[in-house]
Write an enzyme that holds these catalytic residues in place. Structure first.
Site, PDB file in Angstrom:
ATOM      1  N   LYS A  96     -24.101  46.957 -74.931  1.00 23.28           N
ATOM      2  CA  LYS A  96     -24.005  48.212 -75.201  1.00 23.28           C
ATOM      3  C   LYS A  96     -25.048  49.023 -76.268  1.00 23.28           C
ATOM      4  CE  LYS A  96     -20.863  51.650 -74.192  1.00 23.28           C
ATOM      5  NZ  LYS A  96     -20.214  51.468 -72.905  1.00 23.28           N
ATOM      6  N   ASP A 131     -22.793  56.557 -71.197  1.00 19.13           N
ATOM      7  CA  ASP A 131     -21.527  56.607 -71.681  1.00 19.13           C
ATOM      8  C   ASP A 131     -21.530  58.209 -72.621  1.00 19.13           C
ATOM      9  OD1 ASP A 131     -19.453  54.362 -72.427  1.00 19.13           O
ATOM     10  OD2 ASP A 131     -19.856  55.727 -74.193  1.00 19.13           O
TER      11      ASP A 131
HETATM   12  P1  NDP Z   1     -18.742  62.536 -71.815  1.00 19.85           P
HETATM   13  O1  NDP Z   1     -19.785  62.615 -72.948  1.00 19.85           O
HETATM   14  O2  NDP Z   1     -19.233  62.796 -70.469  1.00 19.85           O
HETATM   15  O3  NDP Z   1     -17.555  63.074 -72.118  1.00 19.85           O
HETATM   16  C1  NDP Z   1     -16.708  62.810 -73.211  1.00 19.85           C
HETATM   17  C2  NDP Z   1     -15.377  63.707 -73.294  1.00 19.85           C
HETATM   18  O4  NDP Z   1     -14.734  63.123 -74.373  1.00 19.85           O
HETATM   19  C3  NDP Z   1     -15.647  65.205 -73.545  1.00 19.85           C
HETATM   20  O5  NDP Z   1     -14.929  65.914 -73.039  1.00 19.85           O
HETATM   21  C4  NDP Z   1     -15.712  65.000 -75.330  1.00 19.85           C
HETATM   22  O6  NDP Z   1     -15.559  66.154 -75.869  1.00 19.85           O
HETATM   23  C5  NDP Z   1     -14.541  64.150 -75.352  1.00 19.85           C
HETATM   24  N1  NDP Z   1     -14.579  63.413 -76.648  1.00 19.85           N
HETATM   25  C6  NDP Z   1     -15.772  62.611 -77.011  1.00 19.85           C
HETATM   26  N2  NDP Z   1     -15.647  62.189 -78.096  1.00 19.85           N
HETATM   27  C7  NDP Z   1     -14.233  62.734 -78.737  1.00 19.85           C
HETATM   28  C8  NDP Z   1     -13.660  62.544 -79.910  1.00 19.85           C
HETATM   29  N3  NDP Z   1     -14.194  62.007 -81.055  1.00 19.85           N
HETATM   30  N4  NDP Z   1     -12.381  63.196 -80.139  1.00 19.85           N
HETATM   31  C9  NDP Z   1     -12.249  64.020 -79.052  1.00 19.85           C
HETATM   32  N5  NDP Z   1     -12.555  64.037 -77.846  1.00 19.85           N
HETATM   33  C10 NDP Z   1     -13.868  63.541 -77.711  1.00 19.85           C
HETATM   34  O7  NDP Z   1     -18.413  61.028 -71.708  1.00 19.85           O
HETATM   35  P2  NDP Z   1     -17.720  60.055 -70.587  1.00 19.85           P
HETATM   36  O8  NDP Z   1     -16.725  60.746 -69.757  1.00 19.85           O
HETATM   37  O9  NDP Z   1     -18.798  59.254 -69.857  1.00 19.85           O
HETATM   38  O10 NDP Z   1     -17.068  58.997 -71.300  1.00 19.85           O
HETATM   39  C11 NDP Z   1     -15.506  58.983 -71.758  1.00 19.85           C
HETATM   40  C12 NDP Z   1     -14.815  57.838 -71.937  1.00 19.85           C
HETATM   41  O11 NDP Z   1     -15.050  56.950 -70.888  1.00 19.85           O
HETATM   42  C13 NDP Z   1     -15.453  56.905 -73.189  1.00 19.85           C
HETATM   43  O12 NDP Z   1     -14.712  56.229 -73.825  1.00 19.85           O
HETATM   44  C14 NDP Z   1     -16.385  56.095 -72.401  1.00 19.85           C
HETATM   45  O13 NDP Z   1     -16.830  54.647 -73.382  1.00 19.85           O
HETATM   46  C15 NDP Z   1     -15.746  55.739 -71.403  1.00 19.85           C
HETATM   47  N6  NDP Z   1     -16.245  55.303 -70.218  1.00 19.85           N
HETATM   48  C16 NDP Z   1     -17.468  55.766 -69.666  1.00 19.85           C
HETATM   49  C17 NDP Z   1     -18.048  55.339 -68.330  1.00 19.85           C
HETATM   50  C18 NDP Z   1     -19.095  56.037 -67.595  1.00 19.85           C
HETATM   51  O14 NDP Z   1     -19.607  55.566 -66.768  1.00 19.85           O
HETATM   52  N7  NDP Z   1     -19.381  57.243 -67.942  1.00 19.85           N
HETATM   53  C19 NDP Z   1     -17.800  54.134 -67.869  1.00 19.85           C
HETATM   54  C20 NDP Z   1     -16.271  53.425 -68.451  1.00 19.85           C
HETATM   55  C21 NDP Z   1     -15.833  53.927 -69.663  1.00 19.85           C
HETATM   56  P3  NDP Z   1     -16.591  67.080 -76.810  1.00 19.85           P
HETATM   57  O15 NDP Z   1     -17.348  67.610 -75.455  1.00 19.85           O
HETATM   58  O16 NDP Z   1     -15.761  68.293 -77.155  1.00 19.85           O
HETATM   59  O17 NDP Z   1     -17.380  66.142 -77.534  1.00 19.85           O
HETATM   60  O1  2IT Z   2     -18.231  51.699 -70.705  1.00 18.86           O
HETATM   61  C1  2IT Z   2     -18.655  51.647 -69.554  1.00 18.86           C
HETATM   62  O2  2IT Z   2     -18.401  50.580 -68.724  1.00 18.86           O
HETATM   63  C2  2IT Z   2     -20.043  52.415 -69.558  1.00 18.86           C
HETATM   64  N1  2IT Z   2     -20.125  53.327 -70.060  1.00 18.86           N
HETATM   65  C3  2IT Z   2     -20.493  52.233 -67.977  1.00 18.86           C
HETATM   66  C4  2IT Z   2     -21.598  51.001 -68.277  1.00 18.86           C
HETATM   67  C5  2IT Z   2     -22.563  50.924 -67.158  1.00 18.86           C
HETATM   68  O3  2IT Z   2     -23.643  50.172 -67.185  1.00 18.86           O
HETATM   69  O4  2IT Z   2     -22.504  51.614 -66.087  1.00 18.86           O
END
Ligand code: NDP
Ligand code: 2IT
Length: 450
Positions: A126, A166
């Site tokens: 990561k 992420d």
């Molecule tokens: P994005 O940046 O696209 O969206 C994040 C969302 O979560 C936004 O709505 C944001 O609000 C909110 N958020 C972020 N930080 C905080 C906080 N400290 N408190 C409250 N709300 C918060 O990220 P993703 O959708 O990609 O990721 C979301 C989660 O999913 C994370 O935990 C990530 O690690 C996990 N994840 C992502 C993957 C991926 O492929 N993208 C794969 C697997 C897991 P705001 O805009 O106000 O910050």
């Molecule tokens: O938390 C996760 O699994 C991710 N942010 C996606 C990682 C990836 O390599 O697609």
């Protein structure tokens, strides 16, 4: 707790006493490994726990960039290369002001077991930065990404380490990062990053994969109780990449999503977010980069600021926390249970605090831990690498079918493993042990220096 496991945990805490979030992720995994460590003494003999809790490499560097006023700003960049027993390090990059080595070690550690569960050959890593893309111009984000890549490029590669997105890193950022990588290296190494645009080496369904996969997993859990997501009321937190496509899949499968959020607040739409409203949210979040509050003005529904409560107070059948770590506390878990929640699917990484997980498990709620439920994203990243290696691409239908198959396999593996170790239906124990066994066996086979 088992004495050996406790000693491993204490050793890590003594070495880095301030890394509290990493310790939280660690204790959850270590505690649930207890039956596996008892059953297979070789893991202790080969010091697998001592090794697996120490990253293979931590890279930390300065990232200077130029803001819109021509001023030089400085952020910190990281890449944690945690474990490469199963394949090249693989995992996202997070851009958020809260990013520290602690946060990235928690995420990198989780990624080892998640990637193992996907069935694909990927190690765990990561990275990211404390850079905050919010409110920045495209030119500022580009300047930052370019500077980050000036250092990162020497540490990554299709056979070494393959970053992706992420929090705060989506298609726009991957584009700038990839452009910088090519410019520096003079190498069209499409397999060096995943989440690329579909026209230049990206996989179809990668943007949708985490959200879709999470809903596929929840549906598999529901099937074990002769239930189906169709007709269920769902609350989703977040409104970023994972949340958006979790909502889309819920709509596709006939469920009703009544809430979404961002870090400032949440909307409650009792009529349900339909396709048209979701398209509006995608435009709001991905193009205009606005706030979820605007949905309340647009569709005349209630909006509550985070300081006054969270969407977990709503009555629902299914809860999908898709924002960030520790966003569901014990009180909120209790509220969900009291309001009749049936299943919880963690789209985010570690969104539920340990006491919250306890509450779900004690109450026999179907609980899907992040490393299983959100593994669809990295799975399709693995499929993107496979397509890049072939210089070929698969159709949406082909990738979606493979994603569905992988999520079913992860569910079956976690379920079977939970049963095998005397905790039938406890997907946390099942996923942790199943993910661990494959990595631990690979480490033993590869000798004591890995
Ligand atoms: P994005 O940046 O696209 O969206 C994040 C969302 O979560 C936004 O709505 C944001 O609000 C909110 N958020 C972020 N930080 C905080 C906080 N400290 N408190 C409250 N709300 C918060 O990220 P993703 O959708 O990609 O990721 C979301 C989660 O999913 C994370 O935990 C990530 O690690 C996990 N994840 C992502 C993957 C991926 O492929 N993208 C794969 C697997 C897991 P705001 O805009 O106000 O910050
Ligand atoms: O938390 C996760 O699994 C991710 N942010 C996606 C990682 C990836 O390599 O697609």
């Amino acid at each position: 707790m088992d004495k050996y496991i406790e000693s491993v945990y204490n050793r890590v805490v003594e070495k880095d006493p301030h890394q509290k979030i990493f310790h939280q992720a660690l204790i959850e995994v270590l505690e649930s490994l207890e039956p596996a460590i008892k059953k297979y003494p070789q893991y202790k003999e080969y010091a697998i726990l001592e090794r697996i809790t120490e990253p293979e490499r931590v890279i930390k560097f300065r990232v200077p960039w130029v803001d819109k006023d021509g001023k030089i700003q400085v952020n910190r960049g990281f890449r944690i290369q945690f474990n490469s027993a199963l394949g090249p390090y693989k995992g996202g990059l997070r851009f958020h002001p809260t990013v520290t080595e602690d946060i990235l070690k928690f995420l990198g550690f989780e990624q080892i077991f998640k990637n193992s569960l996907t069935t694909l050959p990927m190690g765990g890593g990561k990275g990211g930065s404390d850079f905050d893309p919010k409110g920045k111009t495209d030119a500022e984000v580009e300047s930052f990404c370019e500077s980050l890549m000036f250092e990162l490029y020497r540490h990554i590669g299709q056979f070494t380490d393959v970053p992706a997105g992420d929090i705060g890193v989506g298609g726009r950022e991957i584009g700038y990062l990839y452009g910088a990588y090519r410019k520096i290296s003079n190498y069209h190494g499409t397999g060096v990053l995943t989440g690329k645009g579909a026209g230049w080496g990206g996989s179809l369904i990668r943007p949708e994969a985490t959200g879709y996969g999470c809903v596929y997993f929840v549906n598999e859990m529901l099937k074990t109780r002769n239930e189906d997501i169709k007709g269920k009321v769902v609350v989703v937190s977040g409104s970023g990449n994972v949340a958006q496509y979790a909502v889309e899949k819920c709509i596709d499968l006939g469920a009703k999503v009544i809430a979404m959020s961002d870090s400032t607040g949440w909307i409650h739409d009792p009529a349900g977010i339909d396709r048209e409203k979701l398209a509006w949210i995608l435009e709001l979040k991905n193009e205009r980069r606005g706030r979820i509050r605007e949905y309340a003005d647009q569709f005349k529904v209630d909006y509550t600021v985070t300081a006054k409560g969270t969407p977990w107070s709503l009555k629902c059948d299914i809860a999908l926390p898709c924002a960030t770590q520790n966003e569901v506390d014990a009180k909120e878990a209790k509220m969900l249970v009291d309001n009749g929640v049936m299943a919880v699917g963690e789209g985010a990484n570690m969104p539920t605090v340990p006491e919250g997980i306890e509450i779900f498990l004690e109450n026999n709620i179907l609980f899907a831990p992040g490393k299983a439920a959100n593994a669809g994203g990295v799975s399709v990243s693995g499929l993107e690498m496979a397509q890049n290696s072939q210089r070929y691409f698969w159709t949406r239908e082909e990738v979606d079918a493979k994603l569905h198959q992988i999520m079913q396999a992860i569910h079956a593996n976690a379920y079977k493993t939970s049963e095998l170790f005397g905790k039938k239906g406890n997907y946390m124990v099942g996923a942790n042990i199943a993910g661990f066994l494959k990595v631990a066996d690979a480490m033993i086979a590869q000798g004591h220096r890995v």
